[in-house]
Design a protein around this motif. Structure first.
Motif, PDB file in Angstrom:
ATOM      1  N   UNK A  24      30.595   7.306  -2.469  1.00  0.00           N
ATOM      2  CA  UNK A  24      29.405   6.471  -2.669  1.00  0.00           C
ATOM      3  C   UNK A  24      28.876   5.900  -1.363  1.00  0.00           C
ATOM      4  N   UNK A  25      29.398   6.380  -0.247  1.00  0.00           N
ATOM      5  CA  UNK A  25      28.887   5.952   1.055  1.00  0.00           C
ATOM      6  C   UNK A  25      29.388   4.595   1.491  1.00  0.00           C
ATOM      7  N   UNK A  26      30.521   4.140   0.957  1.00  0.00           N
ATOM      8  CA  UNK A  26      31.091   2.846   1.323  1.00  0.00           C
ATOM      9  C   UNK A  26      32.183   3.079   2.353  1.00  0.00           C
ATOM     10  N   UNK A  27      32.074   2.471   3.548  1.00  0.00           N
ATOM     11  CA  UNK A  27      32.990   2.780   4.649  1.00  0.00           C
ATOM     12  C   UNK A  27      33.831   1.588   5.094  1.00  0.00           C
ATOM     13  N   UNK A  28      33.423   0.358   4.811  1.00  0.00           N
ATOM     14  CA  UNK A  28      34.173  -0.816   5.240  1.00  0.00           C
ATOM     15  C   UNK A  28      33.923  -1.941   4.254  1.00  0.00           C
ATOM     16  N   UNK A  33      33.911  -9.335  -3.327  1.00  0.00           N
ATOM     17  CA  UNK A  33      34.144  -8.114  -2.546  1.00  0.00           C
ATOM     18  C   UNK A  33      32.816  -7.566  -2.046  1.00  0.00           C
ATOM     19  N   UNK A  34      32.724  -7.374  -0.725  1.00  0.00           N
ATOM     20  CA  UNK A  34      31.522  -6.827  -0.099  1.00  0.00           C
ATOM     21  C   UNK A  34      31.857  -5.494   0.550  1.00  0.00           C
ATOM     22  N   UNK A  35      30.947  -4.508   0.447  1.00  0.00           N
ATOM     23  CA  UNK A  35      31.160  -3.183   1.019  1.00  0.00           C
ATOM     24  C   UNK A  35      29.965  -2.818   1.904  1.00  0.00           C
ATOM     25  N   UNK A  36      30.262  -2.249   3.084  1.00  0.00           N
ATOM     26  CA  UNK A  36      29.223  -1.833   4.038  1.00  0.00           C
ATOM     27  C   UNK A  36      29.185  -0.318   4.135  1.00  0.00           C
ATOM     28  N   UNK A  37      28.040   0.188   4.603  1.00  0.00           N
ATOM     29  CA  UNK A  37      27.859   1.633   4.698  1.00  0.00           C
ATOM     30  C   UNK A  37      28.386   2.247   5.976  1.00  0.00           C
ATOM     31  N   UNK A  38      28.858   1.457   6.954  1.00  0.00           N
ATOM     32  CA  UNK A  38      29.380   1.983   8.210  1.00  0.00           C
ATOM     33  C   UNK A  38      30.676   1.306   8.589  1.00  0.00           C
TER      34      UNK A  38
END
Length: 738
Positions: free
Chosen positions: A567-571, A588-593
């Motif tokens: 799903x493009x979640x990296x960190x 919970x927070x998720x970043x794309x890079x």
């Protein structure tokens, strides 16, 4: 005048302004010509005093004698003492000088440009001092053979022969080539240097046309230049051309002037100098200028070093060269070397130990050049016999060498110094630019950080404003997730609550691009299980924020990696929602890079969501309001159930009282069922008054009314429970970013 049969030494006075050079000449003549007794003086005044005190067989004067016209001085000496031989020596060799020497009657001119010029000077001293004087008659000739007519003729012939020999000796001594052409352009005479320059024997050159060694076009152009110079009142022409020789074309510079040949004929005389070396140096300087321009655009010390060693090999003809730069470990490290140096020592160094000569040159900042290194210095093992070591300021050392002794000239040292000066300037520039780039990058990073903090603060302000307007916990959860999912660099946010049984973290709200992600994962607080080792599980156990900067490489995220990356979640970052040691859940927070959850960023969110932050306070407030509503509702029920009614006047027939009680109960029921909030104290007081009045007027009616009211209340409670279940199910659904 000394005689060749006389064993007395030839008394010679040597006049030179340079005492070191004069002493060197005196020492050399003592070895090569013991018959020459040479005394040295530094000036004309000292020479005049010496000649006045003691006559000399020969006087030698340097052409560059300080403050004196050497030719005129020798002419004065000859006028004062005709029997004294006079010799001029120097490094100038022009036709004008030779004409002045001849006109002054000086016996010889010795050019000191050759390696054996001192020996040549000794030969001329001996030859000039032992020849009979042109003014004296032959002492051994019989009286009857001397007549008034024979003496002058013999004297003139001897003088001409002597002058001819003198000029021939001078011409042969000059290092540059000399030639004489007649009017037809044929060689009349050439000296030894010209013969060696063109590579042809003298017998082949004399009588040949000038086009034998140069082109017809050059010959005609020189003739035109001489005619133009004569018309303008001049007589000399300097011309650069090439001579055809067996070894190829040789660039030369020729000084040409008219020359009388006698009997009304005139030709021209030329002094030819080989300028191959000068041309090569000019080309080297031009290449060094190009190298300097290239160094001015180099961006790193490595690039500077590589350009420098390439220029040393290709431009300066220094094939065995390298550059050692001082590194942060306090060592001189080879950063670039020529191919010949690599072939000679491989991966090693031109010196076995850099603590040897290279370190000495670097530490002292002084240059070093060696013609025979093993003989001049006690150094560790090295394949070099000749070496030049030049410091590059505080940056390092330039080293070049050869495996043969005496491989470098002074010009090589000068050109190498020019190259090293350019390298030092380039390294200073790259050093400054590197520091400037670092400062610029630091400033940009700080500016970017400030901009991100400002963006986060904007998001926090927006969420805080929305939180203050929220009326329920569900609304708080939705606001937080939606706002954070729309804030850069995050793409997905969800809030989970820990179940009492099993300890699983159950999602209650989410927003962002992670649709379906929460259905495929399981998160627990168990440290001994893989599902509890992720950031959310650690946050549950420690009540501290947990950061995972790269899902692809961090091992603890293995159970959820595939679903997150798909799903493009990296960190991500997991922040516990804690208020007064009570855990309400995990955000919970998720970043794309990767690397998006930096220290400053997660601290911002942790401070905002921590014990004193808005969400935890609002969560606690929301929970406290619910408890307060339940407590108030219980108090109202108890009051209705156990408090006795007050007495009031009963209307006639009782019907009015009953209807009034029913209407009051209905209004309360409608109020209780239509609002989620607990009745206010004033409402409860009014309700108690109405209930008391009803009980006083008609107890049975009151009992019935209360029974109906409790039924309605239970029905309303069931509807509220159903609504709550529906809301809990809706929390699990992901809300896309707005």
């Amino acid at each position: 005048m000394a005689s060749p049969l006389n064993s007395d030494p030839i008394s010679t006075l040597y006049v030179d302004s340079d005492p070191d050079r004069a002493e060197s000449v005196r020492s050399a003549l003592r070895d090569t010509h013991p018959c020459v007794a040479l005394d040295t003086v530094p000036s004309r005044a000292a020479a005049d005093r010496s000649l006045a005190a003691e006559p000399r067989d020969c006087v030698v004067v340097r052409a560059d004698l300080h403050g004196v016209d050497a030719v005129q001085f020798l002419a004065t000496v000859r006028d004062r003492s005709p029997s004294t031989a006079t010799i001029l020596c120097g490094d100038e060799h022009s036709p004008d000088l030779l004409r002045r020497v001849r006109a002054a009657g000086i016996d010889a001119y010795v050019h000191d440009g050759s390696a054996d010029h001192v020996s040549v000077l000794g030969d001329h001293v001996v030859a000039s001092a032992t020849e009979p004087s042109s003014a004296a008659p032959e002492a051994d000739a019989p009286d009857d053979r001397r007549s008034a007519g024979d003496a002058p003729a013999s004297t003139d012939r001897q003088r001409r022969e002597r002058e001819l020999e003198r000029y021939e000796a001078m011409v042969e001594t000059v290092r540059d080539g000399l030639y004489v052409l007649d009017e037809a352009g044929r060689f009349v005479a050439v000296n030894r240097a010209f013969v060696e320059l063109v590579g042809r024997p003298r017998t082949e050159l004399v009588g040949a046309h000038a086009t034998a060694v140069t082109s017809e076009e050059t010959h005609e152009e020189v003739n035109a230049l001489l005619e133009s110079a004569s018309a303008d009142g001049g007589g000399d022409v300097t011309y650069e051309t090439t001579l055809e020789t067996p070894r190829g074309e040789v660039p030369v510079e020729t000084n040409i002037s008219s020359f009388p040949l006698g009997d009304g004929e005139s030709g021209r005389v030329g002094v030819v100098r080989d300028i191959s070396e000068r041309r090569r140096r000019e080309e080297q300087l031009a290449s060094l200028n190009e190298t300097a321009q290239a160094l001015a655009t180099a961006e790193t010390s490595q690039e500077v070093s590589e350009l420098a060693v390439r220029a040393a090999a290709e431009t300066l003809d220094l094939p065995v060269s390298d550059i050692k730069l001082y590194d942060e470990r306090g060592e001189l490290v080879v950063t670039a070397r020529t191919e010949a140096a690599a072939d000679l020592v491989g991966e090693g160094s031109l010196f076995a130990s850099d603590a040897d000569l290279p370190w000495e040159v670097y530490a002292t900042g002084s240059s070093a050049a060696f013609d025979d290194l093993p003989a001049e210095r006690d150094v560790s093992e090295t394949p070099l016999r000749s070496a030049i070591l030049l410091p590059i300021g505080k940056y390092g050392v330039f080293v070049t060498g050869e495996t043969e002794p005496n491989a470098f000239s002074e010009t090589d040292v000068v050109l190498a110094n020019i190259l090293v000066a350019n390298v030092r300037a380039a390294l200073e520039r790259t050093d400054r630019e590197e520091r400037l780039r670092e400062r610029t990058a630091e400033l940009e990073a700080r500016t970017e950080t400030l901009e991100r903090v400002n963006r986060i603060n904007d998001v926090i302000r927006d969420m805080t404003r929305a939180l203050t307007e929220a009326t329920s916990r569900e609304e708080i959860e939705e606001v937080v997730c939606t706002q954070l999912a729309n804030a850069e660099p995050y793409r997905f946010a969800w809030i989970g609550e820990q179940e009492t049984v099993g300890g699983e973290l159950v999602p209650v709200a989410s927003a962002g691009v992670g649709r379906g992600y929460l259905d495929d994962i399981t998160v627990t607080a168990a440290a001994d299980e893989p599902t509890g080792r992720g950031p959310a599980g650690r946050a549950l156990r420690t009540h501290e924020p947990q950061v995972q900067n790269d899902f692809h490489t961090d091992p603890p995220f293995e159970p959820w990696r595939a679903q997150a990356l798909k799903r493009g979640l990296r960190a991500g970052i997991s922040i516990p929602l804690v208020y007064k040691e009570t855990l309400y859940g995990v955000l919970n927070l998720y970043a794309g890079g990767p690397g998006a959850s930096t220290n400053w960023r997660w601290r911002c969110w942790a401070n905002w969501a921590g014990p004193s932050g808005s969400p935890s306070t609002r969560w606690n407030g929301a929970k406290r309001s619910s408890a307060t509503r339940r407590s108030n509702w219980s108090s109202a029920s108890t009051t209705r159930r156990f408090r006795r009614p007050r007495t009031s006047p009963t209307p006639r027939g009782g019907s009015r009282s009953t209807s009034s009680s029913n209407r009051a109960t209905a209004r309360f029921a409608r109020s209780s069922s239509s609002t989620a909030s607990t009745p206010t104290p004033s409402c409860r007081r009014r309700l108690r008054c109405r209930t008391s009045a009803t009980r006083t007027s008609s107890p049975n009616a009151t009992t019935a009314t209360c029974t109906r009211q409790r039924s309605k209340t239970r029905a309303s409670s069931r509807r509220s429970s159903a609504t709550a279940r529906t809301r809990r199910r809706s929390r699990r659904r992901t809300t896309e970013p707005r």
